[in-house]
Design an enzyme around this catalytic site. Sequence first.
Site, PDB file in Angstrom:
ATOM      1  N   SER A 230       0.824  -1.130  -0.240  1.00 45.62           N
ATOM      2  CA  SER A 230       0.109   0.022  -0.158  1.00 45.62           C
ATOM      3  C   SER A 230       0.941   1.512   0.001  1.00 45.62           C
ATOM      4  O   SER A 230       0.409   2.123  -0.418  1.00 45.62           O
ATOM      5  CB  SER A 230      -0.720   0.039   1.205  1.00 45.62           C
ATOM      6  OG  SER A 230      -0.397  -0.090   2.169  1.00 45.62           O
TER       7      SER A 230
ATOM      8  N   LYS B 139     -12.086  -1.397   0.808  1.00 49.32           N
ATOM      9  CA  LYS B 139     -11.456  -0.543  -0.192  1.00 49.32           C
ATOM     10  C   LYS B 139     -12.392  -0.334  -1.591  1.00 49.32           C
ATOM     11  O   LYS B 139     -13.053   0.350  -1.461  1.00 49.32           O
ATOM     12  CB  LYS B 139      -9.925  -1.132  -0.404  1.00 49.32           C
ATOM     13  CG  LYS B 139      -9.256  -0.851   1.070  1.00 49.32           C
ATOM     14  CD  LYS B 139      -7.747  -1.246   1.151  1.00 49.32           C
ATOM     15  CE  LYS B 139      -7.454  -0.838   2.566  1.00 49.32           C
ATOM     16  NZ  LYS B 139      -6.670  -1.813   3.036  1.00 49.32           N
TER      17      LYS B 139
ATOM     18  N   HIS C 227      -5.581  -4.419  -1.496  1.00 49.83           N
ATOM     19  CA  HIS C 227      -5.587  -3.331  -2.406  1.00 49.83           C
ATOM     20  C   HIS C 227      -5.655  -3.976  -4.141  1.00 49.83           C
ATOM     21  O   HIS C 227      -5.237  -2.980  -4.955  1.00 49.83           O
ATOM     22  CB  HIS C 227      -4.443  -2.491  -2.244  1.00 49.83           C
ATOM     23  CG  HIS C 227      -4.323  -1.586  -1.076  1.00 49.83           C
ATOM     24  ND1 HIS C 227      -4.668  -0.154  -1.245  1.00 49.83           N
ATOM     25  CD2 HIS C 227      -3.830  -1.705   0.159  1.00 49.83           C
ATOM     26  CE1 HIS C 227      -4.873   0.484  -0.109  1.00 49.83           C
ATOM     27  NE2 HIS C 227      -4.453  -0.429   0.885  1.00 49.83           N
TER      28      HIS C 227
HETATM   29  C1  LIG Z   1      -6.446  -2.318   4.487  1.00 52.25           C
HETATM   30  C2  LIG Z   1      -5.615  -3.717   4.640  1.00 52.25           C
HETATM   31  C3  LIG Z   1      -6.327  -4.533   5.654  1.00 52.25           C
HETATM   32  C4  LIG Z   1      -7.125  -3.875   6.429  1.00 52.25           C
HETATM   33  O1  LIG Z   1      -8.723  -4.366   5.850  1.00 52.25           O
HETATM   34  P1  LIG Z   1      -9.685  -3.844   6.747  1.00 52.25           P
HETATM   35  O2  LIG Z   1     -10.877  -4.445   5.943  1.00 52.25           O
HETATM   36  O3  LIG Z   1      -9.777  -2.422   6.544  1.00 52.25           O
HETATM   37  O4  LIG Z   1      -9.639  -4.154   7.975  1.00 52.25           O
HETATM   38  C5  LIG Z   1      -5.653  -5.684   5.638  1.00 52.25           C
HETATM   39  N1  LIG Z   1      -4.552  -6.002   4.872  1.00 52.25           N
HETATM   40  C6  LIG Z   1      -4.130  -5.427   3.914  1.00 52.25           C
HETATM   41  C7  LIG Z   1      -2.993  -5.640   3.018  1.00 52.25           C
HETATM   42  C8  LIG Z   1      -4.604  -3.718   3.853  1.00 52.25           C
HETATM   43  O5  LIG Z   1      -4.065  -3.071   2.851  1.00 52.25           O
END
Ligand SMILES: *Cc1c(COP(=O)(O)O)cnc(C)c1O
Length: 391
Positions: free
Chosen positions: A180, A239, A208
């Site tokens: 990210s 996301k 992502h």
């Molecule tokens: C954002 C993210 C998460 C967390 O996801 P949520 O649904 O917001 O808890 C987990 N793993 C990765 C790689 C992320 O980028």
Amino acid sequence: MNFYDQLKQEMEDLEQSGLLVTIRTLEGPQGAWININDKKFLNLCSNNYLGLANDKRLKDAAIKAIEKWGVGPGAVRTIAGTMKIHEELEKKLAEFKKVEATLVVQSGFNANQAVIPTITSEEDAILSDELNHASIIDGVRLSKAKRYVWKHKDLNSLEEQLKQAANCRRKLIITDGVFSMDGDIAPLPGIVELAKKYDALVMIDDAHGEGVLGKNGRGIADHFNLTDEVDIEIGTLSKAFGIVGGFISGKKQLIDFLKQRARPFLFSSSLSPAETGAALEAVNILSESEQLVNRLWDNARYFQQKIKDMGYDIGVTETPITPVMIYDEKKTKEFSFELYEKGIFASAIVYPTVPKGKARIRVMISAVHSKEDLDFALEKFEYLGKKFSII
Ligand SMILES: *Cc1c(COP(=O)(O)O)cnc(C)c1O
């Protein structure tokens, strides 16, 4: 010192080292533009890749689900909290991801906690990329397995660690699909090859990549045509899907086992009907058309080309995540502040989130941005880049 004096001291330490987080409050829904303190800002920091967070079809689906199923699930999934709508979503997600089964939990964070400690114990090994997300790291901490950390995206380093773990019962390789902070992609074909050679399992967290990579946004495994070679995939509904929730994709045998043993599934209540109904509609939208995914990529290519042409460095990104590298921490913070003054909301990412001297403004491109929005941002980046002698 009493507890509250200690907290005060720790907060002051955070402030001194520039680690204090400012929380900005939105005065309306997510979108290309957002309101903060009665002022409009171009939003370049959300994970709302496809604009679904405030989509009419998702909102209608959520309202319908509330009318039919109420607002709360009433219990954990294993007691009385499994509704037909949850199972419908799991079936639909499995079809979309082209896997045997999926399990929906409360968040992507929870999905990692649900899997990692549940399928590994003392006799096993976990092999984790050094830049993996915090939720993976915490999932690993909950496991009693031996830990092997390999250098970021470095297959030689992974192979060395696999050799060291050779005598362990299970070897679980875990990586983010898309990282990210830099927007780079895991070397999945090489990982799959090594997993075969050393009899390891492949687990990928595609938070992502979901809705961004692959056909119709099916994710990184589809992008590399390796869906059948990935044992476990973690997904998030928060996301590109625009809602909140997490899910696990894999073989039916794995999902059945997790339903018996995964603690977030057993001990925390299920997704609400509204979230579940909206998620079903998000999958419908993605399955029907590639339009939103294409628009996201068109926007990303447009912005990234223009900003590179100006003379900016955007690192190693391969996705719509665009790290505009400024390197110096102080300069980056001032830059971000001036962007904010000019009506642009984009986060400054500095140490310790990224290594020292690798500070950047992270621009998150979305399908909801218009070309005019992107041009507005580009103009400000050009002006400030010159002012700060970056370009
Ligand atoms: C954002 C993210 C998460 C967390 O996801 P949520 O649904 O917001 O808890 C987990 N793993 C990765 C790689 C992320 O980028």
